[in-house]
Design a protein around this motif. Sequence first.
Motif, PDB file in Angstrom:
ATOM      1  N   VAL A 207       0.833  -1.204   0.000  1.00  0.00           N
ATOM      2  CA  VAL A 207       0.000   0.000   0.000  1.00  0.00           C
ATOM      3  C   VAL A 207       0.860   1.242   0.000  1.00  0.00           C
ATOM      4  O   VAL A 207       0.657   2.152  -0.793  1.00  0.00           O
ATOM      5  CB  VAL A 207      -0.905   0.014   1.242  1.00  0.00           C
ATOM      6  N   TRP A 208       1.823   1.240   0.895  1.00  0.00           N
ATOM      7  CA  TRP A 208       2.619   2.459   1.012  1.00  0.00           C
ATOM      8  C   TRP A 208       3.513   2.635  -0.192  1.00  0.00           C
ATOM      9  O   TRP A 208       3.646   3.717  -0.715  1.00  0.00           O
ATOM     10  CB  TRP A 208       3.421   2.414   2.319  1.00  0.00           C
TER      11      TRP A 208
ATOM     12  N   ALA B  70       2.572   5.929  -6.933  1.00  0.00           N
ATOM     13  CA  ALA B  70       1.522   6.658  -7.631  1.00  0.00           C
ATOM     14  C   ALA B  70       1.764   8.154  -7.516  1.00  0.00           C
ATOM     15  O   ALA B  70       1.625   8.900  -8.465  1.00  0.00           O
ATOM     16  CB  ALA B  70       0.168   6.302  -7.046  1.00  0.00           C
TER      17      ALA B  70
ATOM     18  N   VAL C  84       2.432  11.022 -10.424  1.00  0.00           N
ATOM     19  CA  VAL C  84       1.688  12.269 -10.590  1.00  0.00           C
ATOM     20  C   VAL C  84       2.661  13.401 -10.848  1.00  0.00           C
ATOM     21  O   VAL C  84       2.493  14.179 -11.775  1.00  0.00           O
ATOM     22  CB  VAL C  84       0.872  12.600  -9.321  1.00  0.00           C
TER      23      VAL C  84
ATOM     24  N   LYS D 183      -3.302  13.315  -1.593  1.00  0.00           N
ATOM     25  CA  LYS D 183      -4.605  12.834  -1.999  1.00  0.00           C
ATOM     26  C   LYS D 183      -4.645  11.306  -2.100  1.00  0.00           C
ATOM     27  O   LYS D 183      -5.657  10.687  -1.859  1.00  0.00           O
ATOM     28  CB  LYS D 183      -4.943  13.444  -3.353  1.00  0.00           C
ATOM     29  N   PHE D 184      -3.511  10.748  -2.466  1.00  0.00           N
ATOM     30  CA  PHE D 184      -3.537   9.306  -2.686  1.00  0.00           C
ATOM     31  C   PHE D 184      -3.726   8.495  -1.424  1.00  0.00           C
ATOM     32  O   PHE D 184      -4.077   7.341  -1.475  1.00  0.00           O
ATOM     33  CB  PHE D 184      -2.265   8.865  -3.407  1.00  0.00           C
TER      34      PHE D 184
ATOM     35  N   PRO E 236      -8.966   8.602  -0.527  1.00  0.00           N
ATOM     36  CA  PRO E 236      -9.774   8.885  -1.708  1.00  0.00           C
ATOM     37  C   PRO E 236     -10.886   9.884  -1.421  1.00  0.00           C
ATOM     38  O   PRO E 236     -11.676  10.190  -2.264  1.00  0.00           O
ATOM     39  CB  PRO E 236     -10.360   7.513  -2.057  1.00  0.00           C
ATOM     40  N   ILE E 237     -10.898  10.383  -0.217  1.00  0.00           N
ATOM     41  CA  ILE E 237     -11.985  11.281   0.148  1.00  0.00           C
ATOM     42  C   ILE E 237     -11.673  12.680  -0.360  1.00  0.00           C
ATOM     43  O   ILE E 237     -10.530  13.085  -0.492  1.00  0.00           O
ATOM     44  CB  ILE E 237     -12.147  11.292   1.673  1.00  0.00           C
TER      45      ILE E 237
ATOM     46  N   ASP F  82      -4.690  -1.588  -2.906  1.00  0.00           N
ATOM     47  CA  ASP F  82      -5.324  -1.909  -1.635  1.00  0.00           C
ATOM     48  C   ASP F  82      -6.793  -1.520  -1.727  1.00  0.00           C
ATOM     49  O   ASP F  82      -7.150  -0.346  -1.737  1.00  0.00           O
ATOM     50  CB  ASP F  82      -4.656  -1.146  -0.498  1.00  0.00           C
TER      51      ASP F  82
ATOM     52  N   LYS G 139      -8.596   0.903   0.701  1.00  0.00           N
ATOM     53  CA  LYS G 139      -8.228   2.320   0.641  1.00  0.00           C
ATOM     54  C   LYS G 139      -8.916   3.049  -0.493  1.00  0.00           C
ATOM     55  O   LYS G 139      -9.214   4.226  -0.397  1.00  0.00           O
ATOM     56  CB  LYS G 139      -6.705   2.440   0.470  1.00  0.00           C
TER      57      LYS G 139
ATOM     58  N   GLY H 224     -13.560   5.646  -3.433  1.00  0.00           N
ATOM     59  CA  GLY H 224     -13.308   6.657  -4.453  1.00  0.00           C
ATOM     60  C   GLY H 224     -12.826   6.007  -5.732  1.00  0.00           C
ATOM     61  O   GLY H 224     -11.933   6.517  -6.393  1.00  0.00           O
TER      62      GLY H 224
ATOM     63  N   ASN I 298      -2.639   9.824 -15.458  1.00  0.00           N
ATOM     64  CA  ASN I 298      -1.197   9.911 -15.240  1.00  0.00           C
ATOM     65  C   ASN I 298      -0.440   8.986 -16.180  1.00  0.00           C
ATOM     66  O   ASN I 298       0.583   9.348 -16.755  1.00  0.00           O
ATOM     67  CB  ASN I 298      -0.874   9.556 -13.786  1.00  0.00           C
TER      68      ASN I 298
ATOM     69  N   GLN J 267     -11.996  14.831  -7.388  1.00  0.00           N
ATOM     70  CA  GLN J 267     -10.938  13.886  -7.024  1.00  0.00           C
ATOM     71  C   GLN J 267      -9.946  13.728  -8.172  1.00  0.00           C
ATOM     72  O   GLN J 267      -8.742  13.751  -7.974  1.00  0.00           O
ATOM     73  CB  GLN J 267     -11.614  12.556  -6.733  1.00  0.00           C
TER      74      GLN J 267
END
Lengths: 664, 179
Positions: free
Chosen positions: A85-86, A92, A96, A125-126, A129-130, B52, B55, B59, B70, B143
């Motif tokens: 995840v990290w 990601a 960007v 932001k990544f 997702p809110i 994941d 997470k 969204g 991207n 978003q």
Amino acid sequence: MKPEMNDEKLTAYVLGELEEEGRRAVEEALETDEIARRTVAELRTTVKLAEEALAPAEPPALTDAQREEIERRAQAAPARKPAWVWWGAAAAALLVIVAIGAAGGIAVLGKAKQAEHRSFDSDQKFFSPIFLDETASMETDVATRPEGANVVLGGARKASLARGRHSVDLLKQIDGRPGWTDVPDKSDWAGHDTEAYDHIVDNPFLAVAQNPLSTFSIDVDTASYSNVRRFLSQESMPPKDSVRIEEMVNYFSYDYAPPKGPDPFSVHVEVAQSPWSPGHRLARIGLKGREVEASARPPSNLVFLLDVSGSMTPPSKLGLLKKALKMLVGQLDERDRIAIAVYAGASGLVLPSTSCDDREAILDALSRLEAGGSTNGGEGIELAYETATKNFITGGVNRVILATDGDFNVGTTSQGDLQRLIEKKAETGVFLTVLGFGMGNLKDATLEKLADKGNGNYAYIDSLAEARKVLVEEMGGTLVTIAKDVKIQVEFNPERVHAFRLIGYENRLLAAEDFNDDTKDAGEIGAGHTVTALYEIVPAGQDVDLPGVDPLKYQKPMGKTGAAASGELFTLKLRYKMPDGDTSKLIERPVTDIGESWAEASNDFRFAAAVAGFGMLLRDSSFKGTATYASILALAEKALGEDPRGYRKELLGLVSSAKKLSGK
Amino acid sequence: MGEETQSRAEWVSGALERYEQPLIRYACRYTGDMELARDVVQDTFLKLCKADRAKIERGLAGWLYTVCRNRALDVRKKEGRMGLIKDAQAVADPDESARPSSVAARRQEHAMVLEALESLPGDQQEAFRLKFQDHLTYREIGQVMGKSLGTVSRLLTKALESIRGQLRVGMDLAQETQS
């Protein structure tokens, strides 16, 4: 105070981004404001043109090899790998920065200045997702950026806890004045995109001395459960008002014996200990509709009324809808007829009433449906009922099946108008089934009311499996109505009952005098359907905190009759009409509490109670007593029974998810 | 464990079914080439396979569009390609289902919309397309574009206003406003 209109608010209105209350405010303004009306009409024309202009001539697709590769990788992917995840997020974010750097000079993305800010915000932001807080958006002053960054995360976290906050902020921006912040939670901007739910207040305990009668309409809808499931499987808690406990309980079928006598349904009452308030009793009223064998099924005259507006475009809506209806068509035969009407900017009959002998023609018409344009539900409803009436089969199933996300945004749009239209149409003897599709734009409240007013039932289809349950396994119940306007009235015996509370059915309550009034509409029961209602009962002699009134000055409380000494707990009365009848028939049954403990109660009783308890927890009801997600899980686990299709087992997963998500 | 893997596969395949077409169209705006757009979208979904779920699930649309963009920009840079597919070409194909009498008029109106769209500032175009081509909500657009809800609302209002204005010059909307 009349809210001021501006183009931004009208745009949000036309695009369906306003919540119930804001929508109503705009609609109110439109009635008097000619300029706003013109603006809305122009906006709609423009939106329609834009959607059409941008619709692709030929939908592009991946190659088969590419699809297979993705599907293979999805299968092979590890279930959870936190370390990734990290790394993934960091990678990601890096992407960007690189990408935006490249884009800086390109007109499509706008000014280079923005790109520079973006690289900073994007990596935050990544992690969530809110939506970002406005205060921390790109307009933030460069000098204050470090604080801005903190606000981003803080804001996002807050948002995840108390959704709907942005809405207020945004409205303030649109309005340019603070007055709107007075609007409570249910303000114009929904926390969940543009989904709309009506507010529900739990039924309170009522003292039998003042309120000996409880009257309500039955409800066989199941939509709330599948909607709750959709939220939980997306790992978010459902909004409280989306939880209608009776629909959750009624999602499951219970093993009540079918009727033996002349009545179209049987009645089963069981009373046992309440699991969340041990001193209290729970009474379960269960109805079971007569089963109708497939071969004895009456012929059907069905009209599909399908929403093909732009908002239905995603395959999760129109694609699923087509598949679901094809399944239903597969169940029908030469006895049945199907017509297909659609509505969007314009409504029309895609397929005139066609015998199911010609299955090919029906399936073909379904396949050819495409989405586009905005919604004129009103016209479509007129057309569908007209078609159903024209092809009416006396003694058969005459039903309009409305499939939509409920976004009626053109034409007869006011909720009141729609409901009146449906109510009038219900008099034609044509029944209604409402199938809700999609997410993010679901107008749950509208759809439930339509089904309620239109002698109908409402199911929310979130998956192909749910479509199979509603349209194949329970086809009889969904299509074949065996009794209509089914009302329940319970008279409690003050000798035995101090107070009672009806669990759920909040929007199905009737006035006591409506019970004997045959002009008052109520719920329908389908073939093989089970309907379950639960009362929590405070036995006489026990105290419960009730909002009391002062004793009357001019009257004495009514005295008890000799029957009060009978030992009966309550008398259950039911009224129903045959599907084509106008006069109701009465069923009356006294009920005595034989003192069953929780452990002695039947599987069905315990499972229904567990589902109700789960609903109360999701609603954070003040009546949940000692119930916790863990205790509900334990109760439900022991009450699964045979559960041949695994529906009950699925509930266990949902309770676990809710437990995890709520942290309780 | 097996159940978890299975449900992930279903999740990805659900996302694929829903977003495959719109994403390819979206990527194509950047790559200007259908083959490249397909590659970009395949990459996007391959990333989804590994992402994941907890997470990003809430969204999802925003995540997919962001990753896709991207990736598309990356590819475009590598390929050194510019130029977008002109929607006008796509619209040039007559719509078979429309009634013949109105086809010509409709097509002219569509061409006008696209022309008006081209003349808008970049961020308005982007928001406009995400709304009316991809049917995203304000929230999702925000978003993807990294903008606040308020900014998205303003962008779309402005875009619609300009296009409405330009359409009004070209035709008389007055008749359609009364209905």
